[in-house]
Write a protein that holds these residues in place. Structure first.
Motif, PDB file in Angstrom:
ATOM      1  N   UNK A 134      10.088   4.834  -7.880  1.00  0.00           N
ATOM      2  CA  UNK A 134       8.986   3.953  -8.247  1.00  0.00           C
ATOM      3  C   UNK A 134       7.846   4.062  -7.254  1.00  0.00           C
ATOM      4  N   UNK A 135       8.195   4.181  -5.969  1.00  0.00           N
ATOM      5  CA  UNK A 135       7.150   4.310  -4.956  1.00  0.00           C
ATOM      6  C   UNK A 135       6.327   5.567  -5.186  1.00  0.00           C
ATOM      7  N   UNK A 136       7.025   6.693  -5.441  1.00  0.00           N
ATOM      8  CA  UNK A 136       6.336   7.961  -5.594  1.00  0.00           C
ATOM      9  C   UNK A 136       5.451   7.972  -6.817  1.00  0.00           C
ATOM     10  N   UNK A 137       5.832   7.221  -7.838  1.00  0.00           N
ATOM     11  CA  UNK A 137       5.085   7.255  -9.079  1.00  0.00           C
ATOM     12  C   UNK A 137       3.919   6.285  -9.104  1.00  0.00           C
ATOM     13  N   UNK A 138       3.950   5.235  -8.281  1.00  0.00           N
ATOM     14  CA  UNK A 138       2.977   4.168  -8.467  1.00  0.00           C
ATOM     15  C   UNK A 138       2.032   3.945  -7.300  1.00  0.00           C
ATOM     16  N   UNK A 139       2.312   4.497  -6.139  1.00  0.00           N
ATOM     17  CA  UNK A 139       1.428   4.245  -5.005  1.00  0.00           C
ATOM     18  C   UNK A 139       0.048   4.828  -5.284  1.00  0.00           C
ATOM     19  N   UNK A 140      -0.973   4.027  -5.133  1.00  0.00           N
ATOM     20  CA  UNK A 140      -2.331   4.491  -5.384  1.00  0.00           C
ATOM     21  C   UNK A 140      -2.884   5.156  -4.133  1.00  0.00           C
ATOM     22  N   UNK A 141      -3.431   6.371  -4.250  1.00  0.00           N
ATOM     23  CA  UNK A 141      -3.990   7.014  -3.068  1.00  0.00           C
ATOM     24  C   UNK A 141      -5.107   6.167  -2.472  1.00  0.00           C
ATOM     25  N   UNK A 173      -0.908   8.221   4.983  1.00  0.00           N
ATOM     26  CA  UNK A 173       0.305   7.684   5.598  1.00  0.00           C
ATOM     27  C   UNK A 173       0.094   6.255   6.089  1.00  0.00           C
ATOM     28  N   UNK A 174      -1.098   5.959   6.612  1.00  0.00           N
ATOM     29  CA  UNK A 174      -1.369   4.606   7.090  1.00  0.00           C
ATOM     30  C   UNK A 174      -1.250   3.581   5.964  1.00  0.00           C
ATOM     31  N   UNK A 175      -1.678   3.969   4.760  1.00  0.00           N
ATOM     32  CA  UNK A 175      -1.607   3.058   3.624  1.00  0.00           C
ATOM     33  C   UNK A 175      -0.211   3.040   3.010  1.00  0.00           C
ATOM     34  N   UNK A 176       0.330   4.218   2.782  1.00  0.00           N
ATOM     35  CA  UNK A 176       1.591   4.323   2.041  1.00  0.00           C
ATOM     36  C   UNK A 176       2.805   3.934   2.877  1.00  0.00           C
TER      37      UNK A 176
END
Length: 460
Positions: free
Chosen positions: A21-28, A166-169
């Motif tokens: 879910x993280x890989x599919x939904x994290x907004x850049x 990386x700072x955001x995700x």
């Protein structure tokens, strides 16, 4: 795919990779250095088409460099992974090279191993954009660059973009500071990564990471000069790296160097490319004929091998990569070729000597920066970056003897820093039997993938 299969058509796609879910939904993230790319940034979606065609996730971004160039980067995202890897293609190539042989592609193998994979494109690759309208779309002085600017501006901008993501995700889990970042480069891309690490390690060693001492003495003038990215590379894997070229020189390069001795530089064009839709359309038709007529393809490969150091790569197949299209193609600046000639004459890996003013702006010194002496000494003195080099016995462009010079220079620097008792890592240099120049991207053997994975673990 077989030699007769267009690289742009993925083979039977494997079962789609299941993204969390993280890989599919994290907004850049959206920030000043990294913006999500749009249709105006690239005329086609070459790497993304191949990545998605094989069932993998894909994202694309636009990244602005410190000197105003706008680069396109691709990503096979694992946003929650702390293990980041940045792959950089070489001359006349781009991100497509890393994903052009299906599930066996090095980039896809790294994703399967749990890495968050970034595929960089240098300013020599489309879309050839710049914030200055007079340079945008590859106009005029856009092409006044070589590996120096690619190493000190392009690589820095891409690494900064990775850190911003990386700072955001990974917010709440340490951000960019909690990640490991490794660079893998091929040919000129490997030289850019090595030069980037060497130059900024040298500055860190002297306590002047961002050239602040020069900036303070710059008489108030504003110039673009290299600034180190927030995130440091933990390791560099250089596959058939450029930089040293004196042991063996392809016939085409030898002829050009003879020509360059007698022809004024002002006569040479700024860039070698196919300008205009008509020229690219004719080339595209010719490349299709190479596929449809095996005898013509064989003749093309033999001719290319004659000029390119008897390298047995399947050059006809390389021309089938989808970024060699009617819409756009990679190009090579004339200054890059002149830089290669300068390295050959110096028998050393150096950055561009642009005269006193240019050198002061770029290196904070009137002399050009020597990667293989000052830079490699800084790498070994600080001991923060693990460098590994691979070459092939059949490589005619960056032959094994030239590639081994990088390790020789690093080991010499290691002896100097250790006082004569230096540790030798036997796996830091790997010679692959039967490998040609394009083997490392178009047809990576299992042995190469295993070696790359093992070197990533050592650097980590």
């Amino acid at each position: 795919p077989s030699a007769a299969t267009p690289i742009s058509a993925p083979a039977a796609a494997p079962a789609p990779v299941t993204a969390t879910a993280d890989e599919a939904t994290v907004t850049p993230p959206h920030d000043p250095t990294t913006e999500k790319s749009d249709a105006t940034m690239r005329t086609n979606d070459d790497a993304g088409h191949l990545i998605r065609g094989h069932g993998y996730p894909h994202r694309a971004y636009a990244v602005k460099t410190g000197d105003g160039y706008v680069l396109h980067i691709d990503r096979i995202p694992r946003p929650r992974s702390r293990r980041k890897v940045y792959l950089q293609a070489g001359i006349l190539d781009d991100a497509v090279g890393w994903v052009s042989c299906g599930a066996r592609s090095l980039a896809l193998c790294l994703y399967d191993e749990g890495y968050d994979v970034y595929l960089g494109n240098l300013r020599s690759s489309p879309p050839h954009r710049h914030v200055d309208p007079s340079l945008d779309r590859g106009k005029g002085a856009y092409w006044d660059f070589d590996v120096t600017e690619q190493a000190l501006f392009d690589v820095s901008a891409i690494v900064d973009a990775i850190a911003s993501h990386a700072d955001v995700e990974l917010a709440g889990r340490g951000g960019a500071a909690a990640t490991t970042l490794h660079g893998i480069g091929h040919s000129l891309g490997a030289a850019a990564l090595l030069a980037h690490v060497a130059f900024f390690e040298w500055r860190r060693m002297h306590g002047d990471e961002n050239g602040t001492s020069w900036e303070a003495n710059g008489n108030g003038k504003q110039h673009n000069h290299p600034k180190a990215p927030r995130l440091c590379l933990d390791g560099v894997i250089a596959l058939a790296p450029a930089g040293f070229h004196h042991h063996a020189t392809p016939r085409a390069a030898s002829w050009f160097m003879q020509l360059e001795r007698v022809v004024p530089r002002g006569i040479f064009p700024r860039v070698l490319h196919l300008p205009g839709l008509a020229a690219r359309s004719l080339w595209h038709r010719f490349v299709q004929d190479l596929q449809d007529l095996p005898a013509l393809g064989l003749m093309f490969n033999n001719t290319a091998s004659f000029f390119l150091g008897k390298d047995p790569s399947d050059w006809a197949r390389a021309m089938l990569k989808p970024h060699y299209s009617e819409e756009s193609m990679p190009a090579v600046s004339m200054r890059t070729i002149l830089w290669l000639c300068a390295c050959w004459r110096a028998k050393s890996f150096m950055l561009w000597d642009g005269g006193s003013e240019y050198n002061t702006r770029m290196y904070s010194s009137t002399a050009p920066f020597c990667v293989s002496e000052d830079g490699y000494f800084a790498i070994e003195t600080r001991g923060h970056v693990v460098v590994s080099v691979a070459s092939g016995t059949e490589d005619g462009l960056c032959c094994d003897r030239n590639a081994a010079e990088h390790i020789r220079a690093l080991r010499d620097a290691r002896v100097k820093t250790s006082g004569g008792d230096a540790f030798v890592d036997e796996e830091e240099y790997k010679l692959f039997e039967g490998a040609s120049h394009n083997t490392f991207t178009l047809d990576p053997p299992d042995e190469l993938v295993r070696w790359v994975l093992s070197r990533l673990e050592v650097a980590a």
